[in-house]
Design an enzyme around this catalytic site. Structure first.
Site, short mmCIF file in Angstrom:
data_model
loop_
_atom_site.label_atom_id
_atom_site.label_comp_id
_atom_site.label_asym_id
_atom_site.label_seq_id
_atom_site.Cartn_x
_atom_site.Cartn_y
_atom_site.Cartn_z
N GLY A 82 55.93 -6.75 -31.48
CA GLY A 82 57.41 -7.21 -31.20
C GLY A 82 57.57 -8.67 -30.70
O GLY A 82 58.52 -8.95 -29.80
N GLU A 103 68.56 -20.65 -16.35
CA GLU A 103 67.33 -20.57 -15.89
C GLU A 103 66.45 -19.98 -17.11
O GLU A 103 65.19 -20.47 -17.48
CB GLU A 103 67.00 -19.91 -14.45
CG GLU A 103 65.56 -19.83 -14.31
CD GLU A 103 64.89 -21.09 -13.99
OE1 GLU A 103 65.37 -21.83 -13.10
OE2 GLU A 103 63.96 -21.32 -14.47
N LYS A 138 69.11 -20.41 -25.78
CA LYS A 138 68.68 -21.78 -25.90
C LYS A 138 69.78 -22.73 -26.72
O LYS A 138 69.74 -23.89 -26.38
CB LYS A 138 67.28 -21.82 -26.64
CG LYS A 138 66.32 -21.32 -25.93
CD LYS A 138 65.07 -21.31 -26.94
CE LYS A 138 65.02 -20.48 -27.99
NZ LYS A 138 64.61 -18.95 -27.65
N GLU A 143 59.49 -12.83 -34.26
CA GLU A 143 60.63 -12.37 -34.93
C GLU A 143 60.19 -11.82 -36.38
O GLU A 143 59.20 -12.18 -36.99
CB GLU A 143 61.40 -13.66 -35.18
CG GLU A 143 61.83 -14.51 -33.84
CD GLU A 143 62.73 -13.55 -32.80
OE1 GLU A 143 63.57 -12.86 -33.20
OE2 GLU A 143 62.48 -13.58 -31.68
N GLY A 191 60.83 -11.03 -23.06
CA GLY A 191 60.92 -9.73 -22.48
C GLY A 191 62.28 -9.48 -22.12
O GLY A 191 62.87 -10.30 -21.62
N LYS A 248 63.10 -25.68 -26.58
CA LYS A 248 62.84 -25.68 -25.05
C LYS A 248 62.37 -27.21 -24.66
O LYS A 248 62.86 -27.61 -23.55
CB LYS A 248 61.45 -24.57 -25.01
CG LYS A 248 62.15 -23.33 -25.16
CD LYS A 248 60.97 -22.36 -25.26
CE LYS A 248 61.35 -20.92 -25.44
NZ LYS A 248 60.49 -19.81 -26.07
#
Ligand code: HSE
Length: 353
Positions: free
Chosen positions: A209, A152, A128, A212, A325, A227
């Site tokens: 998980g 993407e 990002k 963070e 993921g 984002k």
């Protein structure tokens, strides 16, 4: 046979998953997509770097337990990660950048992208930082060097959002978006609906998980803010910096707020949004919002992400899917490489073996 040589910058979960996919799927990609991938260099802050003119066995890369500096054990390897040298000198056409996100200035990922584009290599990234903070510069640099800068995976991992909105929805009059863009905070809100306190829900997200080790960026909205900047700049033609986007996370919500909403048939969601106002300005924010059950984002559960685009011709168009993921994010890199393959067969042909 078309074969693209690639460099992996960062060998954490995402690029490791890409190497695994290369090991398992090259034959399938060759018949289905028309190309194979050949990893010719890898660098990692912890493991060092390795370059091989002929390619590195991807299965060996993912199956070997490397210690700190462990790439030095490989032919063409070094315990140091000299990213600039590897990016500029590796005999590759594509650089896959998947190092950590630095929300302050995007470094060192911005430099990684710059070095690659300057040396005529396409860049695919899930990071990002460079996209939110330096996209304009990097897109211009890519254009000048006749290569692609593709990202993407920077918003919703492999779930198609950016290209979908830019290409497939072009002409539909996209004027706004709202999104559930952070899996951790959405998971936490769901667990609070089930009766857990905020701290307990965050702990559970960490154990699974999702969050963070320091979940501040997840629950305070900073991850969503990056984002929103990416989507607003990319899809609405804005020129926002993170500081232009007002930002409030979910830590201010209490269990009582959540239960009160449920009683009224509503749910709290952390919503990142931007809209073009009548005067043409773009207004963007991140904040918890109480949504009615018929809102397109209300039913987004667990760590799933979604974004709903407001368009003139179709009304609301909503995309939902994973936002994180290893494999899901590695798929985003593959989708970027497919876009490069389809968009510039001519310029890449010289690289095809
Ligand atoms: N930590 C993020 C999330 C994923 O929980 O959604 C990476 O953007």
């Amino acid at each position: 046979m078309v074969q693209y040589n690639i460099v992996l910058i960062g060998f954490g979960g995402v690029n490791r998953a890409l190497a695994q996919l290369v090991a398992e799927r090259n034959d399938l990609w060759q018949s289905e997509l028309g190309f194979r991938l050949n990893i010719v260099a890898v660098t990692d802050l912890n493991l060092g770097s390795v370059i091989s003119q002929n390619g590195i066995d991807p299965r060996m890369l993912v199956e070997t337990k490397f210690e700190k500096g462990g790439f030095a054990r490989l032919s063409g390897g070094s315990a140091e990660a000299d990213n600039e040298k590897v990016i500029r000198q590796a005999p590759a056409g594509i650089v896959a950048e998947a190092t950590f996100t630095n929300p302050q200035n995007g470094e060192p990922a911005v430099s990684h992208c710059r070095w690659a584009l300057e040396s005529g290599k396409h860049v695919v990234t899930t990071n990002k930082g460079p996209v939110a903070l330096a996209a304009r510069e990097l897109v211009a640099l890519a254009r000048r060097n006749n290569v692609h800068f593709e990202y993407e995976g920077a918003v919703m991992s492999g779930t198609p959002v950016i290209r979908l909105a830019k290409n497939t929805l072009s002409g539909a009059g996209l004027s706004a978006f709202q999104g559930v863009l952070n899996g951790t905070s959405n998971f936490v809100l769901g667990r609070m609906e089930a009766g857990l306190g905020f701290a307990q829900a965050v702990q559970e997200a960490q154990a699974l998980g999702y969050a963070e080790a320091d979940p501040t960026a997840d629950v305070e909205g900073y991850d969503v803010r990056l984002k929103v900047v990416i989507l607003a700049n990319e899809l609405l033609g804005a020129a926002l910096k993170p500081s232009d986007v007002s930002c409030r996370g979910i830590s201010s919500l209490t269990a009582a707020d959540i239960q009160a909403a449920a009683k009224d048939g509503c749910r709290w969601k952390l919503i990142g949004s931007a809209a073009r106002r009548k005067d043409g300005e773009i207004e963007a924010s991140v904040a918890p919002r109480r949504l009615d059950l018929d809102h397109p984002l209300c039913a987004v559960n667990g760590a799933t992400n979604a974004v709903s685009f407001t368009t003139d011709l179709l009304g609301a168009v909503t995309v939902t899917g994973p936002g994180a993921g290893r494999v899901e994010t590695a798929y985003a890199l593959l989708s970027d490489i497919i876009a490069i393959h389809r968009g510039s067969r001519g310029s890449l042909a010289k690289e095809a073996a």
